[in-house]
Design an enzyme around this catalytic site. Structure first.
Site, PDB file in Angstrom:
ATOM      1  CB  SER A  62     -35.999 -64.190 -51.054  1.00  0.00           C
ATOM      2  OG  SER A  62     -35.455 -63.089 -50.387  1.00  0.00           O
ATOM      3  CE  LYS A  65     -37.282 -60.485 -49.536  1.00  0.00           C
ATOM      4  NZ  LYS A  65     -35.891 -60.715 -49.360  1.00  0.00           N
ATOM      5  CE1 TYR A 186     -38.976 -59.972 -46.074  1.00  0.00           C
ATOM      6  CE2 TYR A 186     -37.942 -60.235 -43.925  1.00  0.00           C
ATOM      7  CZ  TYR A 186     -37.871 -60.296 -45.295  1.00  0.00           C
ATOM      8  OH  TYR A 186     -36.702 -60.702 -45.908  1.00  0.00           O
ATOM      9  CE1 TYR A 238     -31.894 -63.280 -52.192  1.00  0.00           C
ATOM     10  CE2 TYR A 238     -30.597 -65.229 -52.643  1.00  0.00           C
ATOM     11  CZ  TYR A 238     -31.677 -64.631 -52.036  1.00  0.00           C
ATOM     12  OH  TYR A 238     -32.531 -65.375 -51.283  1.00  0.00           O
ATOM     13  CB  VAL A 256     -31.655 -67.887 -47.563  1.00  0.00           C
ATOM     14  CG1 VAL A 256     -30.969 -66.704 -48.211  1.00  0.00           C
ATOM     15  CG2 VAL A 256     -32.693 -67.442 -46.553  1.00  0.00           C
TER      16      VAL A 256
HETATM   17  N1  GLU Z   1     -36.025 -64.251 -44.262  1.00  0.00           N
HETATM   18  C1  GLU Z   1     -34.791 -64.011 -44.950  1.00  0.00           C
HETATM   19  C2  GLU Z   1     -34.184 -62.728 -44.449  1.00  0.00           C
HETATM   20  O1  GLU Z   1     -34.912 -61.827 -44.096  1.00  0.00           O
HETATM   21  C3  GLU Z   1     -35.067 -63.966 -46.416  1.00  0.00           C
HETATM   22  C4  GLU Z   1     -33.812 -63.856 -47.195  1.00  0.00           C
HETATM   23  C5  GLU Z   1     -33.839 -64.538 -48.524  1.00  0.00           C
HETATM   24  O2  GLU Z   1     -34.394 -65.599 -48.744  1.00  0.00           O
HETATM   25  O3  GLU Z   1     -33.219 -63.939 -49.393  1.00  0.00           O
HETATM   26  O4  GLU Z   1     -32.994 -62.591 -44.389  1.00  0.00           O
END
Ligand code: GLU
Length: 305
Positions: A62, A65, A186, A238, A256
């Site tokens: 994430s 992002k 993504y 989160y 994650v």
């Molecule tokens: N590639 C992970 C997913 O799509 C990223 C989630 C994350 O790091 O929050 O679930």
């Protein structure tokens, strides 16, 4: 002083690692060592302070992002981006689907999976992933940044939930074009390998409002960095973002894969790596390192300095 505090922060954090577990829903991530812990502080002077596994490579997940949001703002502009994605924290898990149907097909913010998939559709370039990779190398000051092919394929195979969200948003007109190619972008972005040291450098560039303090090169406009850091505060951890803001108070983004990038405006970047995660998906060790550093170095964004 920084080295001493960082060592003490890592010692403190070590004793909490057993409370977490590595992510398993992306099978390749389950191979990480739950006992790993590394942290790095990067200063504008070019100095770095490291402890533990700060050169271990792991995937951004994430944290990517942040990078994709800047690229979307650069190539599609503010109005287009925020016509497709909102600015509100959700209080829901990062991969939650529920609000898309019950509230709005426009995702609440760019830090949840649905929002980031939309963002990948808004990087207006024939080579969005390659652009992201090059940009990440600059932001992390790390030429070793590369796609982790195994994690990418693992994500692609296990990405049913993300696929469901992408197609739902397409049916509602939020995503236009080729959903599979946006998903692919993504998944690849999430699978870019970085180190805690690289994340500290990324945090430093954000702390310096988008300018690499070593070269003087502007990598992102300051208004974009302001937006990114605001999302780090409101949505960066989160559905623990509120508690983290109270207890730590440093704009941060977790992934994650076990990484957290943090940015203390005008002062430093911090990168941490500890793949054992709590139930909400945040690195147990990383959060504890940051908690310790915030208290002992007085880094809370509202602390008097
Ligand atoms: N590639 C992970 C997913 O799509 C990223 C989630 C994350 O790091 O929050 O679930």
């Amino acid at each position: 002083m920084y080295q001493q505090e960082l060592n003490a922060a890592c010692d403190y954090a070590h004793s909490f690692l057993y409370q977490g577990a590595v992510a398993t829903y992306i099978p390749q991530l389950s191979l990480a060592d739950p006992g790993a812990l590394g942290a790095c502080i990067a200063l504008p002077t070019g100095e770095h302070f490291c402890c533990g596994d700060c050169e271990t490579r792991f995937t951004m997940q994430s944290i990517s992002k942040l990078v994709s949001l800047i690229l979307a703002l650069q190539t599609s502009g503010y109005s287009k981006v925020f016509s497709k994605v909102g600015m509100e924290p959700t209080g829901d898990p990062f991969n939650s689907i529920i609000k898309l149907e019950t509230m709005s097909a426009k995702p609440s913010n760019p830090m949840i999976n649905a929002g980031a998939i939309v963002i990948s559709s808004l990087i207006d370039s024939p080579t969005p992933f390659e652009d992201m990779l090059e940009f990440t190398k600059k932001l992390t000051m790390d030429e070793g940044v590369a796609l982790d092919e195994k994690v990418y394929l693992s994500e692609k195979n296990a990405g049913m939930r993300n696929r469901a969200m992408a197609y739902f948003m397409m049916s509602e007109g939020i995503i236009e074009g080729d959903a599979e190619s946006y998903l692919d972008t993504y998944f690849k972005m999430c699978s870019v390998g970085v180190t805690a040291r690289g994340l500290a450098n990324l945090g430093l560039v954000l702390a310096n409002d988008g300018v690499d303090p070593h070269t003087g090169e502007r990598l992102a406009e300051d208004w974009m960095v302001r937006i990114v850091k605001t999302f780090m505060v409101t949505c960066g951890l989160y559905d623990s973002s509120g508690e983290f803001a109270v207890k730590v108070g440093i704009p941060s983004k977790s992934g994650v894969g076990g990484g957290i990038v943090s940015s203390v405006s005008d002062l430093m970047g911090i990168g941490t790596y500890a793949p054992a995660l709590d139930k909400k998906g945040n690195s147990v060790g990383g959060v504890r390192v940051l908690e310790y550093l915030s208290q002992n170095l007085n880094l809370h964004m509202f602390a008097k300095r």
